[in-house]
Design an enzyme around this catalytic site. Sequence first.
Site, PDB file in Angstrom:
ATOM      1  CG  HIS A   1      -1.826  -1.166   1.323  1.00  0.00           C
ATOM      2  ND1 HIS A   1      -1.387  -2.430   1.664  1.00  0.00           N
ATOM      3  CD2 HIS A   1      -3.168  -1.260   1.132  1.00  0.00           C
ATOM      4  CE1 HIS A   1      -2.424  -3.257   1.665  1.00  0.00           C
ATOM      5  NE2 HIS A   1      -3.512  -2.573   1.350  1.00  0.00           N
TER       6      HIS A   1
ATOM      7  CG  HIS B   1      -3.613   0.085   4.946  1.00  0.00           C
ATOM      8  ND1 HIS B   1      -4.611   0.349   5.864  1.00  0.00           N
ATOM      9  CD2 HIS B   1      -3.475   1.219   4.212  1.00  0.00           C
ATOM     10  CE1 HIS B   1      -5.058   1.583   5.679  1.00  0.00           C
ATOM     11  NE2 HIS B   1      -4.376   2.133   4.691  1.00  0.00           N
TER      12      HIS B   1
ATOM     13  N   GLY C   1      -3.498  -3.554  11.620  1.00  0.00           N
ATOM     14  CA  GLY C   1      -3.914  -4.053  10.317  1.00  0.00           C
ATOM     15  C   GLY C   1      -5.422  -4.091  10.268  1.00  0.00           C
TER      16      GLY C   1
ATOM     17  CG  ASP D   1     -10.822   8.612   5.226  1.00  0.00           C
ATOM     18  OD1 ASP D   1     -11.204   9.594   5.871  1.00  0.00           O
ATOM     19  OD2 ASP D   1     -10.128   8.691   4.200  1.00  0.00           O
TER      20      ASP D   1
ATOM     21  CG  ASN E   1      -6.781   9.461   2.100  1.00  0.00           C
ATOM     22  OD1 ASN E   1      -7.905   9.016   1.873  1.00  0.00           O
ATOM     23  ND2 ASN E   1      -5.790   8.694   2.542  1.00  0.00           N
TER      24      ASN E   1
ATOM     25  CG  HIS F   1      -5.941   1.787  -0.456  1.00  0.00           C
ATOM     26  ND1 HIS F   1      -5.966   2.459   0.744  1.00  0.00           N
ATOM     27  CD2 HIS F   1      -6.142   0.478  -0.149  1.00  0.00           C
ATOM     28  CE1 HIS F   1      -6.192   1.593   1.727  1.00  0.00           C
ATOM     29  NE2 HIS F   1      -6.296   0.388   1.203  1.00  0.00           N
TER      30      HIS F   1
ATOM     31  NE  ARG G   1     -22.592 -14.816  39.634  1.00  0.00           N
ATOM     32  CZ  ARG G   1     -23.594 -13.964  39.709  1.00  0.00           C
ATOM     33  NH1 ARG G   1     -23.493 -12.782  39.143  1.00  0.00           N
ATOM     34  NH2 ARG G   1     -24.705 -14.285  40.333  1.00  0.00           N
TER      35      ARG G   1
ATOM     36  CB  SER H   1     -23.232  -9.511  36.622  1.00  0.00           C
ATOM     37  OG  SER H   1     -24.515  -8.964  36.797  1.00  0.00           O
TER      38      SER H   1
ATOM     39  CD  GLU I   1     -20.049  -5.417  25.624  1.00  0.00           C
ATOM     40  OE1 GLU I   1     -21.022  -5.663  26.350  1.00  0.00           O
ATOM     41  OE2 GLU I   1     -20.110  -4.645  24.624  1.00  0.00           O
TER      42      GLU I   1
ATOM     43  CG  HIS J   1     -23.935 -14.524  33.872  1.00  0.00           C
ATOM     44  ND1 HIS J   1     -23.023 -13.907  34.698  1.00  0.00           N
ATOM     45  CD2 HIS J   1     -25.162 -14.233  34.372  1.00  0.00           C
ATOM     46  CE1 HIS J   1     -23.660 -13.258  35.664  1.00  0.00           C
ATOM     47  NE2 HIS J   1     -24.964 -13.451  35.505  1.00  0.00           N
TER      48      HIS J   1
ATOM     49  CG  ASP K   1     -30.877 -13.027  31.895  1.00  0.00           C
ATOM     50  OD1 ASP K   1     -31.997 -12.585  32.227  1.00  0.00           O
ATOM     51  OD2 ASP K   1     -29.810 -12.563  32.325  1.00  0.00           O
TER      52      ASP K   1
ATOM     53  CG  HIS L   1     -28.140 -12.522  27.893  1.00  0.00           C
ATOM     54  ND1 HIS L   1     -28.924 -12.027  26.877  1.00  0.00           N
ATOM     55  CD2 HIS L   1     -27.672 -11.446  28.566  1.00  0.00           C
ATOM     56  CE1 HIS L   1     -28.952 -10.708  26.942  1.00  0.00           C
ATOM     57  NE2 HIS L   1     -28.191 -10.324  27.948  1.00  0.00           N
TER      58      HIS L   1
END
Length: 672
Positions: free
Chosen positions: A43, A83, A132, A170, A200, A274, A367, A394, A421, A471, A479, A483
């Site tokens: 690139h 890249h 990457g 971008d 760009n 590119h 847990r 939890s 997350e 969980h 649930d 889940h």
Amino acid sequence: MASTNLAQAATAARAVDAHPLRRYSNAIRALSMDAVEKANSGHPGMPMGMADVATVLFSKFMSFDPAAPHWADRDRFILSCGHGSMLLYSLGYLLGYEKMTLDQIKQFRQLHSITPGHPEVDPAIAVETTTGPLGQGIANAVGFALAERINNARFGDGLMNHFTYVIASDGDMMEGISHEACSLAGHLKLSKLVVLYDDNGISIDGPTSLSYTEDPTGRFEAYGWDVQTIDGHDFDAIEKAIAKAQKSDKPSLIRCQTTIGYGAPTKANTSSSHGSPLGADEIKGTREALEWPHAPFEIPADILTWWREAGARGASARKAWQVRYEKSDQRAAFDAAFSGDVSARTAAAVDKIVQNLVEKPVKTATRQASGDVLNALLEALPELVGGSADLTPSNNTYKKGTNVVKTGSYGGQYIHYGVREHGMAAAMNGMALHGGVIPYSGTFLTFSDYCRPAIRMAALMKTRAIHVMTHDSIGLGEDGPTHQPVEHLAALRAIPNCYVVRPCDAVETAECWQIALDRQDGPTVFALTRQAVPQMRLDKTASNACAKGAYILRKNFEAGQPDLVLMASGSEVSIAFEAYEKLQGSSIKVQLVSVPCIELLEKQDEAYKRSVLGDKSAKRIVVEAAIRMPWDKYMGAGDIFIGMKGFGESAPYQKLYEHFGITAAAIASAAK
């Protein structure tokens, strides 16, 4: 801004050639296009477009020393758009990083070179993180900047006070992870984070306007960032913008409006520059436009000397830091934090925990057991910094009384990441790579899908990041299937160099924490129960039994080979134990095996595996409340898997185990 033919390109380049830095930035352009051309792959466009920005940044602002590339208080530079790796490799060579030779530049994208297509972490060549997959780098950078502030709060300006700089594209801006991470950075006011956005306007498909028309300025200002927009080929504007960003009390985004493939006569400002070599004719025209008459890979002596002097500029700052470090009364603590070795302190804490559990066995969710272990570890390891994606109660990841990292106040061991997350997991990678902190986090196992790309990168980079995921099965109950993780254990176990630990009780949980903290060469994912499980380990072993991945928990014979091996992990170990008890009146020689970590079991020699899993004559029953896929390697003709074949249901967990046939009665029946 783009040049559309040779004459225009030459005019555009010469119009700004009066600036003395232009010759030096052209060295980056030349090396980049030559290396891509030789490899016939790569690139060239981004390195050519951002060469001017990089020249100003590294020659006037970055604090680093190629002669001491691991200096703890160096500025960090993250090339999020990996890249464009030739930008980074060119800088490494020009600035004088010993390992980055011209021969390595010529071996770009070749087997066993240190110049792969996308940069792979190695501070000795100025590569701070592997990038990457777009978005990962900018999110890593948030972690780098956060770790810097946490260490600064602990050790002070004299030992820790530096910037994190990023070049992002971008594509980085479009990726969802950048929203998560940059929102968090703005909330925390990580003012020593500076992102240089290669604005760009070109993507692989064509103009970014095909799919991307939002206002980055408004977006980042809404996050709480300081935003500037400049001509990315105006050296004075670049310098002023970075200087201003350094003084901001917010993280900074500098929109550098650039021409991709700058100087190329027909491919500048087009998607064709590119991700493909420019071609011999285009390179010839580029050399003429940039007034760069030198042969491929040839850097004139005066230009190389200038760059090497720019690289040596930070040596005095590094030596001054060394003096402060040697006189500091925090030197021992600083060394301990940045060495990464916490094995002695962890062993002492875990040994005490296990001794207490053997003396007073408990029935508890793993847990909760993990939370109890963390209570001790956070006290013993001030470099341990945790958090959760808005599931703290939890996940049991917070120790009461622990200081929380807050906006403008970074002296804590706990971070509220919010429901981010992916951003959390990627920031953890940056924190771990920065050093001085050991990050752990919390969420539900089913949301590991949101974390997976960053966990994969941690495994690839051999970075210690610890994910507490609770969980972990249909055992979470009401649930329901949205889940309830079913395929997630298999998906995580499929990642090379990623430990997935699923302890069966409080003792195994403590031992698995020791495993996770002792390893410095990859991530560990905990799979922990919501429901209470009985303590299976009632005696203290001489060593960490979980460290071999699997071990014999019970057997009803003294000599010879087992007829039947019951293998289980996590909450299903106690169910398998009930089946083991039911089989005691039979003539079947039964061996009950707990398998907390398949990856560690696979590291053992064949003799150990045979001793635990039995020889070919033994039948095996594998029990896990998940899909069968990871266990096939241990199963032969006639062996049985008891687990899940599809998604779960919503009901109390006891009813679900009965409904799906994961019961002691079903195991005993299958055995007979």
